[in-house]
Structure formats: structure tokens, C-alpha cells
Write a protein that holds these residues in place. Sequence first.
Motif, short mmCIF file in Angstrom:
data_model
loop_
_atom_site.label_atom_id
_atom_site.label_comp_id
_atom_site.label_asym_id
_atom_site.label_seq_id
_atom_site.Cartn_x
_atom_site.Cartn_y
_atom_site.Cartn_z
N UNK A 188 0.57 -1.75 -0.25
CA UNK A 188 0.29 0.05 0.52
C UNK A 188 1.43 0.96 -0.14
N UNK A 189 2.01 0.83 0.93
CA UNK A 189 3.59 2.82 1.09
C UNK A 189 3.23 2.47 -0.31
N UNK A 190 3.85 1.26 -1.23
CA UNK A 190 4.40 1.92 -2.74
C UNK A 190 3.84 2.30 -3.96
N UNK A 191 2.08 1.76 -3.45
CA UNK A 191 0.72 2.33 -3.87
C UNK A 191 1.00 3.80 -4.17
N UNK A 192 1.15 4.44 -2.58
CA UNK A 192 1.06 5.64 -2.29
C UNK A 192 2.23 6.79 -3.11
N UNK A 193 2.77 6.46 -2.79
CA UNK A 193 4.08 6.99 -2.81
C UNK A 193 4.31 7.01 -5.06
N UNK A 194 4.12 5.95 -5.60
CA UNK A 194 3.99 5.97 -6.95
C UNK A 194 2.46 6.81 -7.33
#
Length: 485
Positions: A108-114
Motif C-alpha cells: 500500500x505504501x508503494x502504491x501511495x508513493x507512485x
Amino acid sequence: MGAFSRVEKRKGYKLYLAAKAIIMHHLELRTRLSLAGLARGPSNHPRNKIPGSNSTNINGREECDPDPIGTKTTTSPLGLQTLQSLIILIAMAMWADMPAVQDALSMGSQLAMLTREAGLGQPDEIVGRCAWSDWIHREERRRTLFVSYTLLNLCSISFDVPPLILNQEIRLSLPHCNTEWVNTSAAEWQHTRETYGHTERGFQETLTEMMAGKGVHHEEPLSALGNYALINALIQSIYFERQSTTSHTIRLDIVKKFESALQTWQRSWEATLETSLDPESPRGPLGFNSAALLRLAYLRLNVNLGPCRNLLSQDPQSIALIFTKNSPPLFTRSLHVDRAVLQCIHALSIPIRVGVAFAACTQSVNGSIQHPLCTLECAILLSRWLGIVSDVVEASGLESLREDERKLLGMIATLIRETDWADTLESKEADSYCIRRMAATVVRLWAETFQGVHIFEIVRVIGETLSIVAEILENRLESQEKHLM
């Protein structure tokens, strides 16, 4: 997703692992190249630039000209496709078996960053004339970023974890209507624009107007996706409002402010061309799913249901036991709780109207997460409210209830009479006992809508939880009957 939709879970997980490996390879390669640039030193490192940023005019608005390739959007097609693929991957895993849920939460944090890198915080208003191909690129990007935001917010709603993208980060304009999006030619698209028109509305400005109780649909209706994003934003605001109170009780003036915003949102939803309460609507599921989130918003605003959810455990037995505990009380009777109870009754009316058995069939195949989540919390609230009302009636009689409360009881009884459980209302027992019987019946009715095979594990967990709760409430009634005898 196709394998899961055909209940081929083993194949679905194999494809999931393959898809994840490809996505992670792309992301790791990108990271490695960026770090290698740092290692070479600043002279060889490309100028820092936020991916997804766009050229702007002097008013800070994005100029849209007849550029057929959309060169003003710096998010590469590969970058947007990677983001879209990650959204689908997480959307599949988030509601699946526990190892997959944990995997999704970690991504989830990776998706938020992207999503941030793709320009979530960059204004993207389209002004002036625009070529169809250019509009497609811009609208695709806008829709992708909003879907990412709403998916991560739905994760917060489901598992009671902090949202990874905050409302105040979004600087996008709201998506255009689906009628425009599904056009298949430039001529058809141009005709739609001339017929319906479209005024760019910023997400932040529209949310601010809703919170002020101002109508946002009078000039023209918002799109279904725009309304869906806004109801997610209101739920997120309620989440942080509840987190900020030490007593877990929101101040009355704040409750009234949010209720006004929710009423404004509902009027906008009703005015939207794509709105429907039919789960099989050809206009798509967004209008239907948004209605479930509206009900969740009313429940979250008026009742602290946090301790009762615990869906991350995926243990129906433990959830049901928390669900049926008599203490501490989750809420006290009030006019505002009455409004939340009314939303529960509206939610119950849908499967009863279409048929409980038919609702069970469509629940198994439509893949909606919003309505099962709404059903669980509506069942919690409505059964607990009926239990509180039953205690009051037992102590002081029906006449001690407010008129609105008696009307709500009448509405619930009317719905039950339209089902195969109508005979449960024919008891000659005391009024308080009949009300407790109604509590068990409404939970049983909702539990019946979950019969059958489900695409996602979380839906099965909710269905089993409701069945266990209904059984507990029914056993209590049997014990009470034996005691009276």
C-alpha cells in the motif's frame, strides 16, 4: 482477476505471483537506476522533476490544445500502466486470504508513493479546446489517480488503519462523466461534450463546498466517479474527527456539520446520470457502491463501531463475540442515531425488495466489497439499537419511546412481513421480547444474503460472522422462553 471471478483461486494466486514479480522488477529497476545516478554524483544526475507534473499557464491551469499525443503529461505510458497494474494487484489481494491481505497492506505504501509521483498533488484542470486523443490520456491519468486514492481509503475503512493518502494531498479536478469516457470515436465524443458539457471542478473546492452544505450539482451533475471520490473523502474526514476525540464521541455541532455535508452529497448523487440502486445496472456499479458508503458514513459518524469490526483477524467467531457483547454500550439513543438506524433500514430494504435468495446469488458474483462492509456494520448497529429499545420497552413500555423510534420499529416490522420470516412477528409474547426477536431476524435475513460461493475471502468472513451472530441471538431468545416457562 478473471481467475478469481471464475472462482479459480489456485490459478488466480499463481497469476498474482507472476504479475507481482513483473511489477516489482520494473519498480526495482527504476530504484536501482535512480540510486546509481546518485552514486555517480550530481553532475551526471538528471534534474529532479516530479513525474506527472504538467506545463501550466499563468493562472496555474493546464492548457489543453489539440496535441494528439499528450506530450504535456510527463507520466510515461509505462509508468501509468505500472501504477494501474499495482492497483489491480492490491485490489485483488486486499480482500483475499490472510497472506495475500498482508502482502497487499505491505504494498500500500508503494502504491501511495507512485500515486503522488504521478501528480496527485498537481492541478490538472483542462481548459480550452482539446483533441479527443489528448483528452483520453489526461482523463485516464486522472481516473487512475482517483481510483488509487479510493482503493487505499477503502483499505482504511475495512481494517480501521490510517489512510495512506490524505484528502488535502489531492489537487486534481474531478473525473468527467462515464458517458463521455465510453465514447468510441472523436465525433461521438465531441457530440457528447456539446450535448452535456463539462465544467472542470476541483476536488478540494468541491469538498469544501460540501462541508459548508452548499449544493454542488446545480450547474451540472458530477460524475459517478467524482461522487465516489467525494464520499470516500467525507468518510476519511469522519475517521480523523473520531480519532481526534479522547471520548470517542464527536461533538454535536460537528455531527450536524457532517450530516449537512452528507445530505449535500446525497443530493449530488441523486442528480448524477449514472446513479442506480440496482446491483445489475448497465450504468455500472459506482452509483450502487457509493450508496453503501453513504450509509457507512452515517454509521461511522454517529456510532463508534471500531471495536466491533476487527476484520483483519478473518475470524468470524471472535468478531461475532465482540459483536454480541452487552457492554460497554456503543451509543445512546438520540435523533442522530435515529438517522443512522434509518440508513440501516434502507440497506435492509434492498435485498428484501429484490428477494433475499436473488440477493445471495448476485452477492456471490458481483465482487462488490462496499455492500458487504456496509451490511456488517448495519447489522451491528440495528441489532444493538433494537436491543437497547427492547430494554427501554421492558422497563417503561412502548409509550416511553419517541415517536420517531416507534416509526422506525414499524418500518422494520413492515420489511420483515415481506419475507419468509413474517411469522416471527406473530408472537403473543411481550413487546420487549418481540423487539428482541426482530433483532435476531434482521441479522438472519442479512446472513442469508451471503449464502453461496464468494470471490473474496472477506465476504465469506462477513457472511459467517452474521450467521454466528444470528444463532447467538436466537439461542438467547430460546433461553429466555425456557426461563419464562
